[in-house]
Design a protein around this motif. Structure first.
Motif, short mmCIF file in Angstrom:
data_model
loop_
_atom_site.label_atom_id
_atom_site.label_comp_id
_atom_site.label_asym_id
_atom_site.label_seq_id
_atom_site.Cartn_x
_atom_site.Cartn_y
_atom_site.Cartn_z
N ASN A 317 -94.08 27.24 -14.23
CA ASN A 317 -94.69 28.35 -13.49
C ASN A 317 -95.65 27.88 -12.42
O ASN A 317 -95.83 28.55 -11.39
N GLU A 321 -96.11 29.35 -8.75
CA GLU A 321 -97.37 30.02 -8.41
C GLU A 321 -98.16 29.30 -7.32
O GLU A 321 -98.76 29.94 -6.44
N LYS A 322 -98.19 27.97 -7.38
CA LYS A 322 -99.10 27.21 -6.51
C LYS A 322 -98.42 26.54 -5.32
O LYS A 322 -99.05 26.39 -4.27
#
Length: 356
Positions: A317, A321-322
């Motif tokens: 994830n 996400e980043k």
């Protein structure tokens, strides 16, 4: 599942850094965004070991949590399966194998006295897609040849119609490579894959019968994983040479069978030939405890990660996400201050002590 023979694993190997290095900004992502990825991984993932991000063919960031290091090999667990798939693709390209060939035909010496119709119908394709028709994984032991144990296991479902993650199926693929080439899968891949990529001294565990374990057991350095991902991103081409047919890579990384319908999980997006489909039109090889080779064709990016975690989805994830929101289509202005801060952050990474 038990591994029958644990070969000694070298703690350090000569490391060839053949991938070029450059700044994150030059390839369209900020050093600050990567630093946030690293800091969040350090906080959330118990425990990260390494990462490497390759964009447009160049390493833009890499790091190891001490005592892990660039020249230390890391266990890949089931990420090994994607290398097994590659070996099968090469044997197919040499005309020695078709993916619709019947599995029993390769091993008449190990066939049950009265094979079921489902076993007789099982194809190489079904091994590749984890759709052998088994309800449970065959049990493998040191005392019985693994091929024999696999073929003796009940096949209650029609092959091709029932997905079951099945490491013994991957071991059958390696056994087929050895049967057709007269070489272990590791020896077969050395001149065709590992040596052209500059992967030095790959270490792969073997069965008690001396075959390369197809489902796990490969040990490589982080950059070796990244090179493998970059090779797939480049559709099998490396330094002007077509190492793996582009058509095989397309097949292997495309959804071949369904494996669930949860849109929030990366383990239910479909399965290819020993590769998982991901969200965001990506694909990956992965292994227990957080070993990843993630390929993002739409972003021209390959990411390698190693870890020792029980939350593989959480680790993955972080990429979505980043990093995904930070990728830009054009280079960014140079930012030496942020680049320096990123390097300082990476230099201070250390595996955290955990309570017993």
């Amino acid at each position: 599942m038990r591994v029958t023979r644990m070969n000694p694993v070298p703690t350090e190997v000569p490391h060839s850094t053949s991938l070029p290095r450059t700044s994150p900004e030059s390839q369209g992502i900020s050093s600050a965004a990567i630093r946030e990825f690293v800091e969040t991984a350090d906080q959330r993932v118990n425990t990260m070991h390494s990462f490497m991000i390759v964009r447009h063919g160049q390493v833009i960031a890499e790091g190891w949590w001490k005592p892990e290091a660039a020249d230390k090999q890391h266990v890949l667990w089931s990420l090994s399966k994607s290398f097994t798939s590659t070996a099968i693709g090469l044997v197919v390209a040499e005309g020695k194998l078709g993916i619709d060939d019947l599995v029993l035909d390769f091993f008449p010496e190990y066939a049950p006295a009265q094979p079921s119709d489902n076993l007789k119908a099982m194809r190489v394709r079904d091994l590749l897609t984890m759709s052998t028709g088994h309800e449970s994984e065959p049990e493998l032991t040191p005392s019985i040849p693994w091929v024999q144990s696999f073929l003796a296991h009940p096949v209650p479902h029609e092959p091709g119609a029932h997905f079951l993650y099945n490491s013994p199926a991957s071991n059958m693929l390696s056994a087929i490579v050895q049967k057709l080439t007269g070489q272990t899968q590791l020896d077969y891949l050395r001149p065709r894959l590992f040596e052209p990529l500059g992967i030095e001294n790959p270490h792969w565990l073997t069965t008690s019968q001396g075959a390369t374990i197809g489902g796990w057991g490969l040990h490589l350095c982080t950059e070796d994983i990244a090179k493998f991902g970059q090779l797939y991103l480049q559709k099998g081409e490396w330094n002007g040479q077509q190492l793996v047919p582009a058509a095989w890579i397309e097949q292997a990384t495309t959804k071949q069978v369904p494996n669930g319908d949860d849109a929030t999980r990366d383990w239910t997006q479909g399965y290819g030939f020993q590769f998982w489909r991901c969200r965001h039109n990506a694909y990956r090889g992965d292994g227990k405890d957080g070993q990843f080779c993630v390929v993002l064709p739409e972003f021209d990016t390959a990411i390698a990660m190693t870890a020792l975690t029980d939350d593989m989805q959480g680790e993955l994830n972080l990429v979505w996400e980043k990093l995904l929101p930070a990728f830009q289509s054009a280079p960014l202005p140079a930012n030496e201050a942020e680049e320096s801060l990123l390097k300082q952050t990476i230099a201070g990474l250390t595996v955290k002590e955990t309570a017993n």
